[in-house]
Write a protein that holds these residues in place. Sequence first.
Motif, short mmCIF file in Angstrom:
data_model
loop_
_atom_site.label_atom_id
_atom_site.label_comp_id
_atom_site.label_asym_id
_atom_site.label_seq_id
_atom_site.Cartn_x
_atom_site.Cartn_y
_atom_site.Cartn_z
N GLU A 29 0.72 -1.26 -0.35
CA GLU A 29 0.05 -0.06 0.22
C GLU A 29 0.59 0.94 -0.03
OE1 GLU A 29 -3.04 -0.41 -0.70
OE2 GLU A 29 -3.45 -2.65 0.28
N LEU A 30 2.41 1.25 0.76
CA LEU A 30 2.67 2.56 -0.63
C LEU A 30 3.77 2.61 -0.70
CD1 LEU A 30 4.10 1.97 4.44
CD2 LEU A 30 2.86 3.84 3.77
N LYS A 31 3.83 1.92 -1.39
CA LYS A 31 4.62 1.74 -3.05
C LYS A 31 3.90 2.39 -4.14
CE LYS A 31 5.88 -2.81 -2.59
NZ LYS A 31 6.95 -4.13 -2.55
N VAL A 32 4.49 2.86 -4.68
CA VAL A 32 3.72 3.53 -5.85
C VAL A 32 2.77 2.06 -6.37
CG1 VAL A 32 4.06 3.59 -8.55
CG2 VAL A 32 5.32 4.71 -6.71
N GLY A 33 1.48 3.15 -7.08
CA GLY A 33 0.13 2.04 -6.82
C GLY A 33 -0.70 1.70 -5.41
N GLY A 34 0.03 1.93 -4.02
CA GLY A 34 -1.08 1.13 -3.70
C GLY A 34 -1.77 2.58 -3.27
N SER A 35 -2.99 1.74 -1.85
CA SER A 35 -3.89 2.61 -1.80
C SER A 35 -3.41 3.56 -0.71
CB SER A 35 -4.97 1.94 -1.08
OG SER A 35 -4.94 1.57 0.27
N PRO A 53 16.50 -3.87 -4.95
CA PRO A 53 15.43 -4.94 -4.26
C PRO A 53 14.29 -3.37 -2.89
CG PRO A 53 17.66 -5.33 -3.83
CD PRO A 53 17.58 -4.11 -5.44
N SER A 54 15.02 -2.87 -2.77
CA SER A 54 15.19 -2.11 -2.07
C SER A 54 14.96 -0.68 -1.54
CB SER A 54 15.64 -2.07 -0.85
OG SER A 54 17.01 -2.22 -0.79
N ILE A 55 14.09 0.30 -0.77
CA ILE A 55 13.76 1.57 -0.68
C ILE A 55 14.00 1.89 1.27
CG2 ILE A 55 12.36 3.37 -0.60
CD1 ILE A 55 10.63 1.53 -2.72
N HIS A 56 14.58 2.70 1.82
CA HIS A 56 15.32 2.57 2.96
C HIS A 56 14.91 4.54 3.31
CE1 HIS A 56 18.25 -0.72 3.02
NE2 HIS A 56 17.64 -0.80 1.64
N PHE A 57 14.09 4.08 4.36
CA PHE A 57 13.86 5.27 5.01
C PHE A 57 14.59 5.77 5.93
CE2 PHE A 57 10.39 5.00 1.83
CZ PHE A 57 10.28 5.81 1.41
N TRP A 58 15.13 6.82 6.38
CA TRP A 58 15.52 7.30 8.37
C TRP A 58 14.51 7.50 8.71
CZ3 TRP A 58 19.59 5.45 9.52
CH2 TRP A 58 21.13 5.85 8.67
N SER A 59 14.18 7.25 10.26
CA SER A 59 13.89 7.93 11.38
C SER A 59 14.27 8.76 12.06
CB SER A 59 13.20 7.01 12.60
OG SER A 59 14.17 6.63 13.13
N SER A 60 13.76 10.01 12.96
CA SER A 60 14.74 10.65 13.82
C SER A 60 15.17 9.87 15.29
CB SER A 60 13.51 11.09 13.38
OG SER A 60 13.17 11.11 14.88
N SER A 61 14.50 8.51 15.31
CA SER A 61 14.72 7.29 17.03
C SER A 61 16.37 6.95 16.64
CB SER A 61 13.57 6.59 17.02
OG SER A 61 12.30 7.89 16.44
N LEU A 111 12.00 -0.78 2.35
CA LEU A 111 9.78 -1.69 2.15
C LEU A 111 10.74 -2.50 0.35
CD1 LEU A 111 7.53 1.49 1.15
CD2 LEU A 111 7.55 0.21 2.43
N GLY A 112 10.12 -3.65 0.08
CA GLY A 112 11.38 -4.59 -0.53
C GLY A 112 10.63 -4.88 -1.94
N LEU A 113 10.77 -4.91 -3.10
CA LEU A 113 10.04 -4.53 -4.29
C LEU A 113 8.96 -5.96 -4.39
CD1 LEU A 113 12.30 -2.88 -6.99
CD2 LEU A 113 10.00 -2.23 -5.14
N GLY A 114 9.86 -7.27 -3.78
CA GLY A 114 9.50 -8.31 -3.75
C GLY A 114 8.72 -9.03 -2.66
#
Length: 373
Positions: free
Chosen positions: A178-184, A207-215, A227-230
């Motif tokens: 749901e969070l990737k392109v095309g998700g709701s 294969p992947s999408i990485h996001f930093w948090s502040s924690s 988020l992994g593409l597969g």
Amino acid sequence: METTNKKVNRYLSAAITFIGTILFFTINSWASECGTSTVCGRSCDYGDQSYDTVLIGEQCWFKENLNVGTMIGNLETSDNTAPTPNDPNTVSKWCYNNSSTFCDSEGGLYTWAESNGFADSCNTSSCDVPDTNQGICPAGWHVPSDTEFYALENPLTSSGQSCDATRLDWGCADAGTELKVGGSSGFDAVSTGNRGPADSQFDRREPSIHFWSSSPFSEGYTYGRILGLGYNTIGRWHSLNTYGFSVRCIANNTIYEEVDNETINNGATFSEDRRCLWKTPKETTWIKLNIDKKDNISGVNLTWVQYDANKINIKIDDGTGNFPFRISNTPNDGHEFLPNVSPWQEVMIKPINHCKEGKYSPPVSYSTYSNGW
């Protein structure tokens, strides 16, 4: 003497200029600077780029990865004046494969300290992090915390699937999709890869999408999301702060689009409230009533199983087929004592997932379903 054609042309030119001026100010008032007054769902400008915003549940997010700062190791410049990582004089970023094209389309890659606006030393030693840390986001926005990422992924998780806030693993099935392109959700995460800390190589683009948090997790490591593409799940891990990952900004306070009540009253038809992007909860899967007594008051103890709601509405019949007795917005903790309710009285449950309501269950009483429904 001015001819008729010249007059027409002059008037047309003036009209076009006037319309163009109106359009210019209209467009620029719509796409204003990103800040504390940005209306969620509208575009805003930050630095030299325009960002769409999207409302997911009650959170307002940038719809694109952040792309601010000066490119590190810019092979496209001949004077070699590009900054080093965490240059104190500028915000510095990597672009995948040292190509500015990737920054333009997918955002920059930042160390954790850079993304959170700290000195380079914070990548390897402990630094105090405010609960709401602006980092390199615009005023009124901040780098999301680990808790805020969980608030994003948990409601998007499919019914019956685990989404543990403390996991160090993949989880929250279907939220990844749901969070990737095309998700709701409209979050529209795209594959950006990362920049490794040891070999300085760009990697894992597909294969992947990485996001930093502040924690922070511990000295030199910080929580993030992958988020992994597969995969339809989301990874919650801690990574070395010297990695180059993507950054999304989240609003300090969500500003909702105002609705013209007068227009509504005049009969205009509006689509579903844009603020409500939570999933509609599925039907309650199990209900059981037991005769019980609490504080010397007889009644029944109601238990239920409902995975994808945060609240429950309960209504109770009066023996005539009507259900005038109601308990609204009780927490979805799986149990509720119903005082002065008899074994023959029927109970119905409706799950609520924030702003989305499910359907009421069939009527259930202890007399008809003593072993549960």
